[in-house]
Design a protein around this motif. Structure first.
Motif, PDB file in Angstrom:
ATOM      1  N   SER A 216      34.597  41.788  34.701  1.00 40.69           N
ATOM      2  CA  SER A 216      33.971  41.372  35.966  1.00 40.69           C
ATOM      3  C   SER A 216      33.047  42.438  36.552  1.00 40.69           C
ATOM      4  O   SER A 216      32.015  42.104  37.129  1.00 40.69           O
ATOM      5  CB  SER A 216      35.044  41.002  36.989  1.00 40.69           C
ATOM      6  OG  SER A 216      35.857  42.133  37.275  1.00 40.69           O
ATOM      7  N   HIS A 217      33.417  43.715  36.440  1.00 40.13           N
ATOM      8  CA  HIS A 217      32.591  44.777  37.001  1.00 40.13           C
ATOM      9  C   HIS A 217      33.100  46.128  36.515  1.00 40.13           C
ATOM     10  O   HIS A 217      34.149  46.208  35.869  1.00 40.13           O
ATOM     11  CB  HIS A 217      32.552  44.705  38.532  1.00 40.13           C
ATOM     12  CG  HIS A 217      33.854  44.972  39.211  1.00 40.13           C
ATOM     13  ND1 HIS A 217      34.967  44.172  39.053  1.00 40.13           N
ATOM     14  CD2 HIS A 217      34.252  45.974  40.045  1.00 40.13           C
ATOM     15  CE1 HIS A 217      35.961  44.643  39.771  1.00 40.13           C
ATOM     16  NE2 HIS A 217      35.559  45.744  40.381  1.00 40.13           N
ATOM     17  N   GLY A 218      32.362  47.181  36.854  1.00 38.17           N
ATOM     18  CA  GLY A 218      32.608  48.487  36.252  1.00 38.17           C
ATOM     19  C   GLY A 218      33.535  49.401  37.008  1.00 38.17           C
ATOM     20  O   GLY A 218      33.209  50.577  37.209  1.00 38.17           O
TER      21      GLY A 218
ATOM     22  N   TYR B   9      37.537  51.061  37.295  1.00 39.18           N
ATOM     23  CA  TYR B   9      38.688  51.349  36.438  1.00 39.18           C
ATOM     24  C   TYR B   9      39.866  50.398  36.632  1.00 39.18           C
ATOM     25  O   TYR B   9      40.626  50.167  35.700  1.00 39.18           O
ATOM     26  CB  TYR B   9      39.176  52.779  36.683  1.00 39.18           C
ATOM     27  CG  TYR B   9      38.431  53.826  35.901  1.00 39.18           C
ATOM     28  CD1 TYR B   9      37.987  53.589  34.599  1.00 39.18           C
ATOM     29  CD2 TYR B   9      38.189  55.079  36.453  1.00 39.18           C
ATOM     30  CE1 TYR B   9      37.312  54.559  33.890  1.00 39.18           C
ATOM     31  CE2 TYR B   9      37.515  56.060  35.747  1.00 39.18           C
ATOM     32  CZ  TYR B   9      37.084  55.796  34.462  1.00 39.18           C
ATOM     33  OH  TYR B   9      36.419  56.763  33.764  1.00 39.18           O
ATOM     34  N   ASP B  10      40.054  49.871  37.841  1.00 38.21           N
ATOM     35  CA  ASP B  10      41.209  48.974  38.015  1.00 38.21           C
ATOM     36  C   ASP B  10      40.997  47.642  37.300  1.00 38.21           C
ATOM     37  O   ASP B  10      41.905  46.805  37.250  1.00 38.21           O
ATOM     38  CB  ASP B  10      41.559  48.761  39.500  1.00 38.21           C
ATOM     39  CG  ASP B  10      40.400  48.274  40.339  1.00 38.21           C
ATOM     40  OD1 ASP B  10      39.253  48.697  40.085  1.00 38.21           O
ATOM     41  OD2 ASP B  10      40.633  47.463  41.257  1.00 38.21           O
ATOM     42  N   HIS B  11      39.801  47.464  36.695  1.00 42.09           N
ATOM     43  CA  HIS B  11      39.527  46.240  35.921  1.00 42.09           C
ATOM     44  C   HIS B  11      39.265  46.517  34.444  1.00 42.09           C
ATOM     45  O   HIS B  11      39.367  45.605  33.635  1.00 42.09           O
ATOM     46  CB  HIS B  11      38.354  45.472  36.539  1.00 42.09           C
ATOM     47  CG  HIS B  11      38.712  44.940  37.886  1.00 42.09           C
ATOM     48  ND1 HIS B  11      39.050  43.623  38.121  1.00 42.09           N
ATOM     49  CD2 HIS B  11      38.853  45.578  39.066  1.00 42.09           C
ATOM     50  CE1 HIS B  11      39.374  43.472  39.386  1.00 42.09           C
ATOM     51  NE2 HIS B  11      39.260  44.646  39.998  1.00 42.09           N
ATOM     52  N   PHE B  12      38.914  47.758  34.099  1.00 40.27           N
ATOM     53  CA  PHE B  12      38.727  48.021  32.669  1.00 40.27           C
ATOM     54  C   PHE B  12      39.455  49.272  32.171  1.00 40.27           C
ATOM     55  O   PHE B  12      39.303  49.649  31.009  1.00 40.27           O
ATOM     56  CB  PHE B  12      37.232  48.093  32.298  1.00 40.27           C
ATOM     57  CG  PHE B  12      36.521  49.354  32.689  1.00 40.27           C
ATOM     58  CD1 PHE B  12      36.654  50.513  31.930  1.00 40.27           C
ATOM     59  CD2 PHE B  12      35.715  49.396  33.810  1.00 40.27           C
ATOM     60  CE1 PHE B  12      35.999  51.684  32.286  1.00 40.27           C
ATOM     61  CE2 PHE B  12      35.052  50.562  34.172  1.00 40.27           C
ATOM     62  CZ  PHE B  12      35.204  51.709  33.406  1.00 40.27           C
TER      63      PHE B  12
ATOM     64  N   SER C  77      38.033  37.850  40.460  1.00 39.94           N
ATOM     65  CA  SER C  77      38.264  39.256  40.064  1.00 39.94           C
ATOM     66  C   SER C  77      38.354  40.167  41.279  1.00 39.94           C
ATOM     67  O   SER C  77      39.433  40.390  41.785  1.00 39.94           O
ATOM     68  CB  SER C  77      37.251  39.752  39.044  1.00 39.94           C
ATOM     69  OG  SER C  77      37.558  39.185  37.785  1.00 39.94           O
ATOM     70  N   CYS C  78      37.233  40.676  41.839  1.00 42.18           N
ATOM     71  CA  CYS C  78      37.399  41.652  42.934  1.00 42.18           C
ATOM     72  C   CYS C  78      36.507  41.396  44.151  1.00 42.18           C
ATOM     73  O   CYS C  78      36.682  42.042  45.182  1.00 42.18           O
ATOM     74  CB  CYS C  78      37.177  43.062  42.428  1.00 42.18           C
ATOM     75  SG  CYS C  78      38.331  44.274  43.121  1.00 42.18           S
ATOM     76  N   SER C  79      35.527  40.508  44.040  1.00 39.60           N
ATOM     77  CA  SER C  79      34.747  40.064  45.204  1.00 39.60           C
ATOM     78  C   SER C  79      34.048  41.175  45.972  1.00 39.60           C
ATOM     79  O   SER C  79      33.946  41.123  47.192  1.00 39.60           O
ATOM     80  CB  SER C  79      35.641  39.272  46.180  1.00 39.60           C
ATOM     81  OG  SER C  79      36.223  38.175  45.559  1.00 39.60           O
TER      82      SER C  79
ATOM     83  N   ALA D  54      45.257  37.487  45.005  1.00 45.82           N
ATOM     84  CA  ALA D  54      45.809  38.469  44.078  1.00 45.82           C
ATOM     85  C   ALA D  54      45.227  39.847  44.392  1.00 45.82           C
ATOM     86  O   ALA D  54      44.384  40.011  45.285  1.00 45.82           O
ATOM     87  CB  ALA D  54      45.463  38.069  42.645  1.00 45.82           C
ATOM     88  N   HIS D  55      45.726  40.824  43.652  1.00 44.73           N
ATOM     89  CA  HIS D  55      45.126  42.149  43.530  1.00 44.73           C
ATOM     90  C   HIS D  55      44.634  42.733  44.865  1.00 44.73           C
ATOM     91  O   HIS D  55      45.426  43.033  45.725  1.00 44.73           O
ATOM     92  CB  HIS D  55      44.003  42.059  42.479  1.00 44.73           C
ATOM     93  CG  HIS D  55      43.253  43.316  42.233  1.00 44.73           C
ATOM     94  ND1 HIS D  55      43.878  44.529  42.072  1.00 44.73           N
ATOM     95  CD2 HIS D  55      41.928  43.566  42.122  1.00 44.73           C
ATOM     96  CE1 HIS D  55      42.970  45.460  41.874  1.00 44.73           C
ATOM     97  NE2 HIS D  55      41.774  44.911  41.910  1.00 44.73           N
ATOM     98  N   CYS D  56      43.325  42.798  45.066  1.00 44.30           N
ATOM     99  CA  CYS D  56      42.745  43.559  46.186  1.00 44.30           C
ATOM    100  C   CYS D  56      42.509  42.703  47.429  1.00 44.30           C
ATOM    101  O   CYS D  56      41.730  43.094  48.295  1.00 44.30           O
ATOM    102  CB  CYS D  56      41.415  44.169  45.741  1.00 44.30           C
ATOM    103  SG  CYS D  56      40.210  42.907  45.258  1.00 44.30           S
ATOM    104  N   THR D  57      43.173  41.543  47.538  1.00 39.97           N
ATOM    105  CA  THR D  57      42.841  40.624  48.636  1.00 39.97           C
ATOM    106  C   THR D  57      43.055  41.255  50.005  1.00 39.97           C
ATOM    107  O   THR D  57      42.196  41.150  50.884  1.00 39.97           O
ATOM    108  CB  THR D  57      43.667  39.337  48.525  1.00 39.97           C
ATOM    109  OG1 THR D  57      43.278  38.672  47.334  1.00 39.97           O
ATOM    110  CG2 THR D  57      43.459  38.444  49.734  1.00 39.97           C
TER     111      THR D  57
HETATM  112 FE   LIG Z   1      39.593  45.658  41.862  1.00 41.32          FE
END
Ligand SMILES: [Fe+2]
Length: 384
Positions: free
Chosen positions: A151-153, A155-158, A293-295, A351-354
């Motif tokens: 989704s984007h660059g 670290y919490d996603h890759f 993903s993270c919005s 989820a996650h960072c909401t």
């Molecule tokens: Fe995130």
């Protein structure tokens, strides 16, 4: 500090195997070779034209998410079954492994259309240990993946990516498509805590993945589509959670010649997240399911972009990180909730960072259509 602000740095602990990239030398040569290899192994994504694909069923499994919840049973709603893992993972044996929560996100999407099934991994969470542990417990089989979307660059996603690719060497399908939202995804990123993004292009190429640049809406694995660049069409403004810098540093980074010239300042600039993408499915007779993903570009903007890309108005569900977090206060939270009231999705799965404050206020404003996600939850959407 892992990286300097100029394009001439010595080998870092992150990339000790890469030489310095500075006015020629072995490092320069290897970077040029890497550039040529990257160009040769990068494919344009199949751009979305006309009607979006429809699926009969979609199951979204939260492989990595921030929290673990026990004792909430599986439940069935209209068009949605929420399967929740709980109980012992090793019945009649001492505890050894269990689902782990961490600050990060990874989702496994399994879709069906007629007799055709597709599997897509969206993001990798923060660490490979958690990703691989949870995949094993949840019996997610990487050899069945038809595509991967990042989704984007951040670290919490890759962060789990390189460890995942090492652990699945030889097991993934050959030339597996790997979608990113553009060259910007590879730029180095930092937050006040330090380095927060250095996507390993070489690891992607070494794993024989096909790098797909999806700056426009693109079809993924025949069943899904990415949003392309997320427009700024609501009251939301991107939170500048990180800074980014153009250039190649120790083999990591983005190629300045593939980026807008205005961003090539030679130093870090505020991250506009123009490379961020969301993944979306159209459930037959139900509407869009948007995996946010993270919005960072704004959750309302993300949903609007998915609608625009699809040419479809009805949103069935939004699932992922909404990123309505401090310093955003109650005014912003309530404006977001009112926008969601207008959009009128059937389900909002946070989820996650909401952000807990968003969940609390949204739940009291919109009722039980707002659902808390947790590690191992599986959200199954069915057509009528
Ligand atoms: Fe995130």
């Amino acid at each position: 500090m892992l990286f300097n602000v100029c394009n001439c740095v010595s080998a870092s602990s992150l990339a000790a195997s890469y030489g310095p990239l500075c006015a020629g030398g072995a490092g320069f040569v290897s970077a040029v070779i890497a550039t040529l290899a990257a160009i040769a192994k990068t494919a344009p994504a199949k751009t979305l034209r006309g009607a979006v694909p429809e699926v009969d069923r979609l199951a979204v499994r939260m492989v990595t998410d921030n929290i673990v919840i026990q004792f909430v049973p599986t439940e069935k709603r209209d068009g949605l079954t929420i399967e929740r893992k709980s109980g012992n993972t090793s019945p009649d044996k001492p505890p050894r492994t269990i689902l782990n929560g961490e600050w990060g996100l990874a989702m496994h999407a399994e879709s069906k259309r007629g007799s055709e099934t597709r599997h897509v991994l969206i993001d990798f969470g923060y660490t490979p240990e958690v990703l691989l542990n949870n995949m094993a417990i949840l019996k997610v089989d990487p050899s069945r993946f038809d595509a991967i979307v990042l989704s984007h660059g951040h670290y919490d996603h890759f962060g789990g990516m390189v460890g995942f690719l090492n652990a699945t060497k030889g097991a993934l399908k050959a030339k597996l498509p790997f979608y990113v939202g553009g060259e910007d995804c590879f730029c180095l990123r930092r937050n006040p805590g330090g380095n927060f993004g250095a996507l390993d292009r070489q690891a992607i190429l070494d794993a024989d993945l096909t790098l797909m640049m999806a700056t426009e809406p693109a079809i993924v694995a025949d069943h899904a589509f990415t949003t392309g660049r997320i427009g700024q069409t609501s009251f939301e403004t991107p939170l500048r959670a990180t800074d980014e810098i153009l250039g190649i540093f120790d083999g990591f980074g983005c190629f300045p010649e593939k980026m807008p010239a205005a961003k090539n300042t030679g130093g870090y600039i505020p991250d506009d997240f123009e490379h961020e993408i969301a993944t979306t499915y159209m459930i037959k007779d139900k509407g869009l399911v948007v995996l946010t993903s993270c919005s960072h570009r704004g959750v309302i903007n993300t949903v609007r972009q998915a609608k625009l890309a699809a040419g479809i108005d009805k949103v069935h569900a939004v699932i992922g990180g909404f990123h309505v977090v401090p310093p955003l206060g109650d005014d912003y939270v309530n404006k977001t909730i009112e926008e969601f009231r207008e959009l009128d999705p059937d389900y909002l799965i946070t989820a996650h960072c909401t952000g807990d404050r968003f969940y609390d206020l949204a739940r009291s404003a919109l009722g039980d259509k707002v659902i808390h996600s947790a590690v191992g939850n599986r959200f199954v959407f069915d057509a009528n």
